[in-house]
Design an enzyme around this catalytic site. Structure first.
Site, PDB file in Angstrom:
ATOM      1  N   HIS A   1      15.476  -3.804  -2.233  1.00  0.00           N
ATOM      2  CA  HIS A   1      15.759  -4.040  -3.645  1.00  0.00           C
ATOM      3  C   HIS A   1      16.349  -2.778  -4.267  1.00  0.00           C
ATOM      4  O   HIS A   1      16.561  -1.761  -3.581  1.00  0.00           O
ATOM      5  CB  HIS A   1      14.518  -4.537  -4.389  1.00  0.00           C
ATOM      6  CG  HIS A   1      13.325  -3.622  -4.289  1.00  0.00           C
ATOM      7  ND1 HIS A   1      13.345  -2.322  -4.741  1.00  0.00           N
ATOM      8  CD2 HIS A   1      12.077  -3.809  -3.790  1.00  0.00           C
ATOM      9  CE1 HIS A   1      12.162  -1.773  -4.533  1.00  0.00           C
ATOM     10  NE2 HIS A   1      11.383  -2.653  -3.942  1.00  0.00           N
TER      11      HIS A   1
ATOM     12  N   CYS B   1      -6.053  -0.345  -7.420  1.00  0.00           N
ATOM     13  CA  CYS B   1      -5.104   0.680  -6.955  1.00  0.00           C
ATOM     14  C   CYS B   1      -4.046   0.817  -8.048  1.00  0.00           C
ATOM     15  O   CYS B   1      -3.524  -0.194  -8.520  1.00  0.00           O
ATOM     16  CB  CYS B   1      -4.460   0.224  -5.644  1.00  0.00           C
ATOM     17  SG  CYS B   1      -2.802   0.866  -5.418  1.00  0.00           S
TER      18      CYS B   1
ATOM     19  N   CYS C   1      -0.456  -0.170  -0.023  1.00  0.00           N
ATOM     20  CA  CYS C   1      -0.076   1.263   0.044  1.00  0.00           C
ATOM     21  C   CYS C   1      -0.233   1.799   1.455  1.00  0.00           C
ATOM     22  O   CYS C   1       0.229   2.886   1.752  1.00  0.00           O
ATOM     23  CB  CYS C   1      -0.987   2.146  -0.795  1.00  0.00           C
ATOM     24  SG  CYS C   1      -0.866   2.016  -2.546  1.00  0.00           S
TER      25      CYS C   1
ATOM     26  N   HIS D   1      -0.607  -0.934  -7.096  1.00  0.00           N
ATOM     27  CA  HIS D   1      -0.481  -2.360  -6.793  1.00  0.00           C
ATOM     28  C   HIS D   1      -1.359  -3.250  -7.658  1.00  0.00           C
ATOM     29  O   HIS D   1      -1.302  -4.470  -7.536  1.00  0.00           O
ATOM     30  CB  HIS D   1      -0.758  -2.606  -5.307  1.00  0.00           C
ATOM     31  CG  HIS D   1       0.272  -1.945  -4.451  1.00  0.00           C
ATOM     32  ND1 HIS D   1       0.111  -0.689  -3.915  1.00  0.00           N
ATOM     33  CD2 HIS D   1       1.509  -2.341  -4.097  1.00  0.00           C
ATOM     34  CE1 HIS D   1       1.188  -0.364  -3.253  1.00  0.00           C
ATOM     35  NE2 HIS D   1       2.054  -1.336  -3.345  1.00  0.00           N
TER      36      HIS D   1
ATOM     37  N   CYS E   1      -6.243   0.596   0.639  1.00  0.00           N
ATOM     38  CA  CYS E   1      -5.285  -0.287  -0.037  1.00  0.00           C
ATOM     39  C   CYS E   1      -4.211  -0.655   0.979  1.00  0.00           C
ATOM     40  O   CYS E   1      -3.394   0.207   1.340  1.00  0.00           O
ATOM     41  CB  CYS E   1      -4.681   0.401  -1.266  1.00  0.00           C
ATOM     42  SG  CYS E   1      -3.346  -0.587  -1.991  1.00  0.00           S
TER      43      CYS E   1
ATOM     44  N   HIS F   1      14.811   0.748  -3.556  1.00  0.00           N
ATOM     45  CA  HIS F   1      15.214   1.401  -2.302  1.00  0.00           C
ATOM     46  C   HIS F   1      16.650   1.913  -2.430  1.00  0.00           C
ATOM     47  O   HIS F   1      16.982   2.992  -1.947  1.00  0.00           O
ATOM     48  CB  HIS F   1      15.137   0.422  -1.123  1.00  0.00           C
ATOM     49  CG  HIS F   1      13.819  -0.282  -0.991  1.00  0.00           C
ATOM     50  ND1 HIS F   1      13.701  -1.653  -1.021  1.00  0.00           N
ATOM     51  CD2 HIS F   1      12.556   0.196  -0.847  1.00  0.00           C
ATOM     52  CE1 HIS F   1      12.427  -1.993  -0.879  1.00  0.00           C
ATOM     53  NE2 HIS F   1      11.705  -0.888  -0.787  1.00  0.00           N
TER      54      HIS F   1
ATOM     55  N   LYS G   1       7.742  -9.196  -7.106  1.00  0.00           N
ATOM     56  CA  LYS G   1       8.170 -10.537  -6.682  1.00  0.00           C
ATOM     57  C   LYS G   1       7.570 -11.605  -7.589  1.00  0.00           C
ATOM     58  O   LYS G   1       8.246 -12.536  -7.993  1.00  0.00           O
ATOM     59  CB  LYS G   1       7.699 -10.773  -5.238  1.00  0.00           C
ATOM     60  CG  LYS G   1       8.808 -10.544  -4.229  1.00  0.00           C
ATOM     61  CD  LYS G   1       8.584 -11.358  -2.977  1.00  0.00           C
ATOM     62  CE  LYS G   1       7.936 -10.494  -1.914  1.00  0.00           C
ATOM     63  NZ  LYS G   1       7.663 -11.148  -0.660  1.00  0.00           N
TER      64      LYS G   1
HETATM   65  N1  MSP Z   1       7.170   3.300   4.256  1.00  0.00           N
HETATM   66  C1  MSP Z   1       6.783   4.178   3.215  1.00  0.00           C
HETATM   67  C2  MSP Z   1       7.526   5.507   3.323  1.00  0.00           C
HETATM   68  C3  MSP Z   1       7.359   6.234   4.622  1.00  0.00           C
HETATM   69  S1  MSP Z   1       8.323   7.664   4.683  1.00  0.00           S
HETATM   70  C4  MSP Z   1       7.785   8.504   5.988  1.00  0.00           C
HETATM   71  C5  MSP Z   1       7.096   3.537   1.876  1.00  0.00           C
HETATM   72  N2  MSP Z   1       7.999   2.556   1.874  1.00  0.00           N
HETATM   73  S2  MSP Z   1       8.504   1.733   0.594  1.00  0.00           S
HETATM   74  O1  MSP Z   1       9.308   0.648   1.085  1.00  0.00           O
HETATM   75  O2  MSP Z   1       7.417   1.404  -0.246  1.00  0.00           O
HETATM   76  O3  MSP Z   1       9.482   2.699  -0.134  1.00  0.00           O
HETATM   77  C6  MSP Z   1       9.052   3.591  -1.099  1.00  0.00           C
HETATM   78  C7  MSP Z   1      10.240   4.317  -1.661  1.00  0.00           C
HETATM   79  O4  MSP Z   1      11.245   3.397  -2.125  1.00  0.00           O
HETATM   80  C8  MSP Z   1       9.940   5.168  -2.868  1.00  0.00           C
HETATM   81  O5  MSP Z   1       9.352   6.400  -2.532  1.00  0.00           O
HETATM   82  C9  MSP Z   1      11.320   5.289  -3.464  1.00  0.00           C
HETATM   83  O6  MSP Z   1      12.072   6.162  -2.690  1.00  0.00           O
HETATM   84  C10 MSP Z   1      11.848   3.882  -3.309  1.00  0.00           C
HETATM   85  N3  MSP Z   1      11.463   3.009  -4.420  1.00  0.00           N
HETATM   86  C11 MSP Z   1      10.857   1.795  -4.310  1.00  0.00           C
HETATM   87  N4  MSP Z   1      10.699   1.257  -5.548  1.00  0.00           N
HETATM   88  C12 MSP Z   1      11.159   2.090  -6.487  1.00  0.00           C
HETATM   89  C13 MSP Z   1      11.205   2.074  -7.891  1.00  0.00           C
HETATM   90  N5  MSP Z   1      10.796   1.055  -8.613  1.00  0.00           N
HETATM   91  N6  MSP Z   1      11.688   3.182  -8.509  1.00  0.00           N
HETATM   92  C14 MSP Z   1      12.147   4.265  -7.799  1.00  0.00           C
HETATM   93  N7  MSP Z   1      12.101   4.294  -6.479  1.00  0.00           N
HETATM   94  C15 MSP Z   1      11.643   3.219  -5.778  1.00  0.00           C
HETATM   95  O7  MSP Z   1       6.528   3.969   0.895  1.00  0.00           O
END
Ligand code: MSP
Length: 519
Positions: free
Chosen positions: A20, A146, A131, A149, A128, A23, A310
């Protein structure tokens, strides 16, 4: 020493759901930064990928009625496709289900054990799953949820292998305080130093009852904790292919490792800072490896004031945006929303307004006007560049040095939104310059003066194309094409390109092309 190499990472994203805009935000920022360093002649290694093990992914696969591997293949494929659609120029896409990564993780775990930094014990407390975090009661909200979430964590009691974090906390703290291991922005550094003042518990490196994971080599009842598995991706990528890994020498003698290690910049959002700013450096210290130079933590954004989720149905898919606004405009809109480093809110209605103001009526219209006037008044040739003095207004030539200076300072501070603002401000100054000099009237009175004005405008467009290159690379090329210099200009070095006068007088310019259709 790695004089001319730059190693940059994003988090590896969970494959429990489709990619999304969150990312995309981090990945686009990383892409712009990678392109900026490449422009300066550095060899960049930009790593991104997917985090595929653990209970959370296994549950998502089960809900989808698929085997975990098949499920991961599909979603990892969607991440790769999305990055391709967004023109992300990463150098490597790592998956934690890659055979090399899995062998590498087992290898590094063995090294930690040989070092005497792992021990077996019981964990009793909260977990969690969304997380994938062993959470403490202190971290919960008033309702006992948490904070990320808004769900009650599970209470678990299980045997884990633990890492002796306590052994490294003092040195991690010192390295952060002295900026040898930089955490930016400053508020995040303070947050971590605050956390380090509390007594942090050793953390688990393995879990029982989680079958979807990398087996712990010496205890088959356990799989490696998904966060340890994930963090090691930044390192396993450098291991030589198809080897049985026995000694750290194999890693240290690998050519890529020698060239790129340690990371120059690791990007992430604030929710995963503890793992990157405390656990990760401690693991590296245990492995006797140099630490990353800097981690930069950006904020979290909401959509129209609400958390993106979602169930609320407000998740923005980057591909929907590219369908509506086109590729480069999407890149622009996502990165220009709010200060990089702060939390922010994305207001979807703002997208159209900003698109029209900054791109369609701004940069796009400016380019079209300048190209049209050159066609009409100067037979599509860059006109004579006569020195000129303007009593009451600064010419673009007089402000360009400052524009570049501001732009570079902003980029080096990772103020990406600021870089974009500097470019748009410059286009507005050029619009004012046109209003003031009125070349469409001036041409009837003074051809020579008009020539100078148009040369200034064409040459300014050349500078703008260079400045937007890390953010909107295709648009940069389209501007070069309209200036008739697409074949030669991109081969220049940035240091040469940023000097005034790069556009040759008499240069035959190309055809006008609409850069951004008004919406
Ligand atoms: N898999 C772990 C990271 C492991 S790294 C060794 C993880 N994954 S995640 O899919 O949840 O991705 C988190 C990251 O996605 C955040 O740290 C950020 O870089 C990005 N973001 C996801 N949602 C976001 C927002 N709503 N706003 C800004 N960044 C966002 O955690």
């Amino acid at each position: 020493m790695k004089p001319n190499a730059f190693y940059l990472t994003t988090p590896i994203y969970y494959v429990n759901a489709q990619p999304h805009i969150g990312h995309a935000y981090t990945t686009l920022a990383a892409d712009a930064i990678a392109r900026w360093h490449r422009l300066q002649g550095q060899e960049v290694f930009f790593l991104t990928g997917t985090d595929e093990h653990g209970a959370k992914i296994a549950e998502a696969a089960q809900t989808a009625g698929q085997s975990p591997k098949l499920f991961c293949d599909q979603i990892a494929g969607q991440f790769q496709k999305t990055w391709q659609n967004l023109n992300i120029a990463h150098n490597y896409f790592i998956r934690t289900t890659d055979a090399k990564h899995q062998a590498g993780v087992q290898f590094f775990l063995k090294l930690l054990k040989e070092k005497g930094d792992l021990y077996e014990s019981d964990y009793q407390g909260l977990y969690c799953t969304p997380c994938e975090n062993f959470i403490t009661a202190k971290e919960l909200t008033a309702e006992g949820f948490c904070p990320y979430h808004q769900k009650k964590p599970n209470i678990i009691k299980e045997k884990n292998w633990f890492f002796k974090l306590s052994k490294y906390l003092k040195i991690v703290k010192k390295l952060i305080e002295t900026d040898k291991f930089k955490i930016e922005p400053l508020a995040r550094k303070k947050e971590i130093l605050g956390l380090l003042k509390q007594k942090l518990a050793d953390f688990s490196v393995s879990r029982p009852n989680v079958s979807w994971g990398v087996p712990l080599p010496w205890d088959k009842t356990q799989t490696i904790y998904v966060w340890v598995d994930a963090l090691l991706n930044y390192l396993t990528v450098f291991l030589p292919e198809d080897k049985i890994y026995k000694t750290c020498f194999q890693l240290k003698s690998a050519a890529w490792f020698k060239k790129f290690w340690p990371p120059d910049l690791q990007l992430m959002a604030k929710e995963i800072i503890k793992f990157h700013a405390i656990y990760w450096p401690a693991i590296l210290l245990s492995l006797d490896l140099p630490l990353p130079k800097k981690i930069f933590v950006h904020g979290f954004f909401s959509i129209n004031g609400q958390k993106m989720s979602k169930s609320l149905g407000n998740v923005i898919n980057p591909t929907e945006m590219t369908d509506k606004f086109g590729l480069d405009a999407t890149r622009y809109l996502i990165l220009s929303q709010f200060t990089f480093g702060n939390d922010g809110d994305i207001k979807e209605n703002n997208f159209v307004e900003k698109y029209n103001a900054d791109l369609a009526n701004g940069l796009g219209n400016l380019t079209a006007r300048v190209i049209t006037m050159t066609e009409k008044y100067f037979n599509s040739k860059a006109p004579q560049d006569q020195p000129s003095k303007s009593a009451n207004q600064k010419t673009p030539e007089q402000i360009i040095t400052q524009v570049w200076l501001d732009y570079k300072t902003a980029f080096n501070n990772l103020a990406l939104d600021q870089c974009l603002k500097i470019i748009i401000d410059f286009t507005q100054k050029l619009d004012q310059y046109i209003q003031k000099t009125e070349p469409y009237k001036l041409i009837k009175q003074n051809r020579q003066k008009t020539a100078k004005v148009l040369y200034n405008l064409l040459e300014s467009l050349r500078h703008i194309a260079w400045q937007i290159m890390p953010f909107m690379p295709n648009t940069a090329n389209k501007i070069f094409e309209q200036l008739g210099i697409l074949n030669s200009e991109p081969n220049k070095l940035l240091s040469e390109a940023q000097k005034w006068g790069g556009l040759q007088v008499g240069q035959k310019i190309g055809k006008k092309e609409i850069l951004f259709q008004r919406i």
